[in-house]
Structure formats: C-alpha cells, structure tokens
Design a protein around this motif. Structure first.
Motif, mmCIF file in Angstrom:
data_model
loop_
_atom_site.group_PDB
_atom_site.id
_atom_site.type_symbol
_atom_site.label_atom_id
_atom_site.label_comp_id
_atom_site.label_asym_id
_atom_site.label_seq_id
_atom_site.Cartn_x
_atom_site.Cartn_y
_atom_site.Cartn_z
ATOM 1 N N UNK A 61 6.082 -13.418 -9.746
ATOM 2 C CA UNK A 61 5.132 -13.582 -10.865
ATOM 3 C C UNK A 61 4.373 -12.307 -11.222
ATOM 4 N N UNK A 62 4.657 -11.199 -10.575
ATOM 5 C CA UNK A 62 3.878 -9.975 -10.772
ATOM 6 C C UNK A 62 4.621 -9.035 -11.717
ATOM 7 N N UNK A 106 -7.789 -6.525 6.159
ATOM 8 C CA UNK A 106 -8.158 -7.184 4.905
ATOM 9 C C UNK A 106 -9.019 -6.303 4.001
ATOM 10 N N UNK A 107 -10.039 -5.666 4.557
ATOM 11 C CA UNK A 107 -11.000 -4.927 3.716
ATOM 12 C C UNK A 107 -10.347 -3.761 2.978
ATOM 13 N N UNK A 108 -9.610 -2.853 3.643
ATOM 14 C CA UNK A 108 -9.026 -1.737 2.876
ATOM 15 C C UNK A 108 -8.034 -2.177 1.813
ATOM 16 N N UNK A 109 -7.187 -3.185 2.129
ATOM 17 C CA UNK A 109 -6.198 -3.627 1.158
ATOM 18 C C UNK A 109 -6.862 -4.331 -0.024
ATOM 19 N N UNK A 113 -7.020 -3.049 -4.129
ATOM 20 C CA UNK A 113 -6.717 -3.818 -5.339
ATOM 21 C C UNK A 113 -7.871 -3.765 -6.334
ATOM 22 N N UNK A 114 -9.115 -3.817 -5.836
ATOM 23 C CA UNK A 114 -10.276 -3.755 -6.729
ATOM 24 C C UNK A 114 -10.375 -2.378 -7.381
ATOM 25 N N UNK A 115 -10.155 -1.326 -6.608
ATOM 26 C CA UNK A 115 -10.236 0.029 -7.165
ATOM 27 C C UNK A 115 -9.146 0.249 -8.214
ATOM 28 N N UNK A 221 -1.895 -11.973 -4.762
ATOM 29 C CA UNK A 221 -2.609 -12.611 -5.864
ATOM 30 C C UNK A 221 -3.804 -11.766 -6.310
ATOM 31 N N UNK A 222 -4.496 -11.166 -5.350
ATOM 32 C CA UNK A 222 -5.601 -10.272 -5.711
ATOM 33 C C UNK A 222 -5.075 -9.058 -6.475
ATOM 34 N N UNK A 223 -3.909 -8.560 -6.065
ATOM 35 C CA UNK A 223 -3.330 -7.419 -6.779
ATOM 36 C C UNK A 223 -2.892 -7.806 -8.175
ATOM 37 N N UNK A 224 -2.362 -9.033 -8.302
ATOM 38 C CA UNK A 224 -1.872 -9.484 -9.614
ATOM 39 C C UNK A 224 -3.000 -9.533 -10.644
ATOM 40 N N UNK A 225 -4.226 -9.810 -10.208
ATOM 41 C CA UNK A 225 -5.356 -9.856 -11.137
ATOM 42 C C UNK A 225 -5.763 -8.475 -11.632
#
Length: 227
Positions: A61-62, A106-109, A113-115, A221-225
């Motif tokens: 889906x990406x 979890x935190x760096x990955x 995605x946010x950056x 899913x976080x990356x897809x956003x």
C-alpha cells in the motif's frame, strides 16, 4: 527454581562483562549467506522466499518513495524474529524483553519518519494534527490530543513488544514450576499441566513472530503517512 520470577529478565554477565552485545550479535551469525552458485540450497531459498513475501506485503500500500525502506524493514523483521525465537530456548536471554532496547529501536525509526514528513510534506504532516471539519471550539484541544498521541507512538511500540514477550515468558516459567512441583505428588495433573505448557510454548512461538511483524508493520504505517 528462581527466587524471583523477574530474575530471568536481568541482563546476563560473565565475570562482570555484560553479555547483551553477544546476544545481539549472535542472530546475524545464524542466517545463511548468499552463494555464488546458480542453485541455492533449500534453506537459502526458503529465506529468500520469506523475505520477498514479507517485503511485497508490507510495501504494497506504500508509494515508491517508501520502497527505499524495504531493506531496513526486512532486516529489522528478521532480527526481531531471531531475538524473540532464540529467547525461547533453554539457558538463553531475550534482549527484546528489555524496554530500553525496544525503545532504542522504536524512537529513532519513528523520529526518522516524522523528520521525513516534516521535510518533504510539512503541510500534510502538520495537517494530521487536526482532522478535517473540526469545530473551531475544539481545535486547540484536538491539536493537543493529536500531538500527545504522536509522541506516544514510539512508547506504544516499545511497550507492546516488551509486555507481550515478558508476559509469555512469565506464564511459561509459572506453568513449568507447577509441573515440577506436581510431578512427585500428582503425576496425572502434572501430565495435563505439561501438555498445557507445550501448547503455551507453541503459542509463544507464534507471539514472537507476530510481535516482530506488528512492530515493523506499525513503523511502515507511520512512514506511509509521511511519504
């Protein structure tokens, strides 16, 4: 029998040297390496098929910009599965039962995605903090709630993996202790409990695989956003 059920989750050490680094390095030594031959062996063929199926399902889906993460997601999936499965063997240690390690994944990955979203799509990324059609009176409250939920994501990733594996290991140790105690006094009950222990171990193997998949799936899913 251990005096404290949580002693099994303590980081092991030998002559004062922590063995966490050895536990993290060992899984990579067990993976079959590609060869220069035309025909691969069955183990390597099965590994390549598994990686291909997992990657295709995860990135289906990406969009194409997110496909750059395919190798890292596949490597993380294999690494987490190996750590979770090896931790079920006797006289071993499960590094993924440590919240600090899971948060280190979890935190760096999640932050990456946010950056990426803030750099490539700042408007759409900030728009996730405010659902469309929100009444004006609720805008400040919803922005605060969505911001808190955004920063809770890495904590949820780490706690989910830690809690599921820790709970499974505790149940296995409790039931195994019950089998050991009942073996001399009530053998039929001990046999039934041993069967339950075998079923629980099979379930824990499935949980170890599923939790690794869920961890990587949520990251995708976080990356897809944000791509």
């Amino acid at each position: 029998m251990a005096l404290n059920l949580f002693d099994q989750f303590m980081s092991p050490s030998f002559m004062g040297i922590p063995l966490m680094a050895l536990a993290l390095t060992l899984p990579w030594l067990l993976f079959p390496q590609p060869t220069s031959r035309w025909v691969n062996n069955p183990t390597l063929t099965l590994q390549n098929w598994f990686i291909g199926q997992f990657t295709s399902q995860l990135l289906l889906p990406m969009n194409k910009k997110g496909h750059k993460w395919a190798m890292m997601f596949a490597s993380l999936m294999l690494f987490l599965i190996s750590l979770n499965m090896l931790g079920l063997m006797p006289y071993t240690f499960t590094p993924t039962t440590q919240l600090s390690m899971n948060m280190g994944f979890a935190v760096p990955l999640w932050l990456a995605t946010v950056i990426i979203g803030m750099r490539n799509r700042p408007t759409e990324t900030l728009g996730h903090l405010l659902p469309e059609g929100t009444p004006n009176a609720l805008i400040p409250m919803l922005v605060v709630i969505e911001t808190i939920s955004l920063f809770i994501r890495p904590l949820a990733l780490g706690v989910r993996l830690t809690a599921n594996l820790t709970a499974g290991h505790l149940l296995i140790q409790l039931i195994a202790s019950a089998v050991f105690v009942l073996a001399s006094s009530m053998p039929p009950v001990a046999l039934i409990t041993a069967i339950l222990l075998i079923l629980l171990t099979i379930l824990e193997v499935a949980v170890a695989m599923i939790q690794a998949y869920v961890f990587v799936l949520l990251l995708s899913l976080y990356l897809q956003e944000n791509v």
